[in-house]
Design a protein around this motif. Structure first.
Motif, PDB file in Angstrom:
ATOM      1  N   ARG A  26       0.779  -1.296  -0.120  1.00  0.00           N
ATOM      2  CA  ARG A  26      -0.153  -0.021  -0.051  1.00  0.00           C
ATOM      3  C   ARG A  26       0.867   1.167  -0.123  1.00  0.00           C
ATOM      4  O   ARG A  26       0.456   2.301  -0.041  1.00  0.00           O
ATOM      5  CB  ARG A  26      -1.010  -0.051   1.036  1.00  0.00           C
ATOM      6  CG  ARG A  26      -2.047  -1.099   1.053  1.00  0.00           C
ATOM      7  CD  ARG A  26      -2.861  -1.056   2.267  1.00  0.00           C
ATOM      8  NE  ARG A  26      -2.369  -1.252   3.684  1.00  0.00           N
ATOM      9  CZ  ARG A  26      -2.113  -2.607   4.038  1.00  0.00           C
ATOM     10  NH1 ARG A  26      -2.302  -3.452   3.476  1.00  0.00           N
ATOM     11  NH2 ARG A  26      -1.571  -2.637   5.203  1.00  0.00           N
ATOM     12  N   GLU A  27       2.189   0.853   0.257  1.00  0.00           N
ATOM     13  CA  GLU A  27       3.066   2.134   0.377  1.00  0.00           C
ATOM     14  C   GLU A  27       3.665   2.102  -0.833  1.00  0.00           C
ATOM     15  O   GLU A  27       4.166   1.415  -1.642  1.00  0.00           O
ATOM     16  CB  GLU A  27       4.113   2.077   1.332  1.00  0.00           C
ATOM     17  CG  GLU A  27       3.357   1.894   2.584  1.00  0.00           C
ATOM     18  CD  GLU A  27       4.495   1.467   3.892  1.00  0.00           C
ATOM     19  OE1 GLU A  27       5.210   2.613   4.234  1.00  0.00           O
ATOM     20  OE2 GLU A  27       4.646   0.608   4.118  1.00  0.00           O
ATOM     21  N   GLN A  28       4.173   3.759  -1.400  1.00  0.00           N
ATOM     22  CA  GLN A  28       5.013   3.933  -2.550  1.00  0.00           C
ATOM     23  C   GLN A  28       6.497   4.098  -2.127  1.00  0.00           C
ATOM     24  O   GLN A  28       6.713   4.804  -1.373  1.00  0.00           O
ATOM     25  CB  GLN A  28       4.687   5.128  -3.474  1.00  0.00           C
ATOM     26  CG  GLN A  28       3.253   5.061  -4.112  1.00  0.00           C
ATOM     27  CD  GLN A  28       3.327   3.869  -5.292  1.00  0.00           C
ATOM     28  OE1 GLN A  28       4.433   3.591  -5.822  1.00  0.00           O
ATOM     29  NE2 GLN A  28       2.177   3.581  -5.758  1.00  0.00           N
ATOM     30  N   VAL A  29       7.657   3.235  -2.753  1.00  0.00           N
ATOM     31  CA  VAL A  29       9.152   3.582  -2.515  1.00  0.00           C
ATOM     32  C   VAL A  29       9.577   3.960  -3.695  1.00  0.00           C
ATOM     33  O   VAL A  29       9.513   2.954  -4.659  1.00  0.00           O
ATOM     34  CB  VAL A  29       9.259   2.270  -1.592  1.00  0.00           C
ATOM     35  CG1 VAL A  29      10.909   2.423  -1.374  1.00  0.00           C
ATOM     36  CG2 VAL A  29       8.742   1.915  -0.455  1.00  0.00           C
ATOM     37  N   SER A  30      10.128   5.084  -3.704  1.00  0.00           N
ATOM     38  CA  SER A  30      11.073   5.573  -4.650  1.00  0.00           C
ATOM     39  C   SER A  30      12.563   5.260  -4.324  1.00  0.00           C
ATOM     40  O   SER A  30      12.842   5.140  -3.442  1.00  0.00           O
ATOM     41  CB  SER A  30      10.663   6.920  -4.946  1.00  0.00           C
ATOM     42  OG  SER A  30      11.158   8.002  -3.758  1.00  0.00           O
ATOM     43  N   ALA A  31      13.262   5.607  -5.519  1.00  0.00           N
ATOM     44  CA  ALA A  31      14.563   5.640  -5.468  1.00  0.00           C
ATOM     45  C   ALA A  31      15.135   6.570  -4.445  1.00  0.00           C
ATOM     46  O   ALA A  31      16.091   6.599  -3.564  1.00  0.00           O
ATOM     47  CB  ALA A  31      15.315   5.940  -6.892  1.00  0.00           C
TER      48      ALA A  31
END
Length: 301
Positions: free
Chosen positions: A68-73
């Motif tokens: 449910r979370e967005q993890v970016s670089a």
């Protein structure tokens, strides 16, 4: 000086097993550099380390987030540097292992902060991609952002989706947000690349896909259907089985496509890492040779 040892290479080359052996040899811990293994809900299709492997050596960035979370670089850069600092507090060496080139670059050099994408924009782009496929995505960027497209990994839908989202959200090319200025690190970095002869690598890929299917990959994909627009699921193994569940592919067709697309992904990974001349390449089975090389590098002033 504290030292980060990066273990990179294509999928199914043997990075995980090698990293664990190296971590045990040097008495340290491992930071994952895989953009999908951090999500608790997807395990089979991401080829996470086994419970025994996770028990053998402490790992960071495995099962650390929810789908449910967005993890970016950018988020990964901050997290991984924090993990490294925690390791360096009691160990002079840290192992960073994975095949996500952008995450490894973020750790080693830093990455420019990208603008936040409003959820409606992301959803619209993802739905259009799901409906029209990669040729549509390529055509959009070739027409609307030709300068970016000229140097992009045009076969990598994840990168193209991100670029189109930025374009839709800001009206500007993703290239305009990149400064390409490395951020200095207060630790030394040794980069190890591992790969196998192509026939062996392809055989490993095919075997891994067959094992994933036997372990229940279809049910795992079914369980994350509500999150199918998530970045982590715009990838090999999930997209093909979404199409199977939609009724547009038979199961044998989906499995064949997973194998083909995984081979293509491995080729893109090798191309990415080959651009970085700081990598020293080995067969992952050359453990003694790799340890001797790292030890020699560690002994340098």
């Amino acid at each position: 000086m504290n030292t980060a040892i990066i273990i990179a290479g294509p999928t199914a080359a043997g990075k995980t097993s090698l990293a664990i052996r190296l971590a045990r040899h040097f008495g340290t811990r491992i930071i994952s550099a895989d953009s999908r293994q951090c999500y608790r809900e997807i395990t089979i299709g991401t080829a996470k380390p086994t419970p025994a492997q996770l028990a053998a050596v402490p790992h960071y960035f495995i099962n650390s987030h929810s789908i449910r979370e967005q993890v970016s670089a950018g988020i990964y850069e901050r997290l991984s540097l924090g993990y490294a600092a925690a390791i360096f507090a009691s160990h002079p060496v840290a192992i960073i292992c994975g095949g996500t080139g952008l995450y490894l670059r973020a750790f080693a050099e830093g990455i420019d902060e990208m603008p936040a994408i409003p959820p409606p924009v992301r959803e619209a782009v993802r739905q259009a991609y799901a409906q029209h496929g990669l040729p549509w995505l390529q055509a959009q960027l070739q027409q609307r952002d030709p300068a970016f497209y000229a140097t992009a990994e045009t076969g990598n839908p994840h990168r193209l989706l991100r670029a189109l989202e930025v374009l839709e959200a800001t009206g500007h090319s993703i290239s305009s947000f990149r400064t390409s200025s490395p951020h200095p690190r207060d630790f030394r970095i040794i980069k190890i690349g591992v790969t196998l002869p192509k026939p062996e690598l392809h055989a490993n890929i095919h075997q891994r896909v067959d094992e994933m299917m036997a372990e229940g990959l279809v049910e795992e994909v079914r369980s994350v259907l509500p999150y199918r627009s998530h970045n982590a699921l715009q990838t090999v193994g999930y997209q093909e089985l979404f199409q199977y569940l939609d009724g547009t592919l038979s199961l044998p067709e989906a499995v064949d496509q997973i194998k083909t697309h995984t081979r293509q992904y491995a080729k893109r990974q090798l191309t990415w890492f080959a651009r970085d001349q700081d990598y020293h390449w080995f067969n992952p089975q050359e453990e003694e040779k790799i340890i001797a090389f790292i030890t020699q590098e560690l002994d340098k002033v």
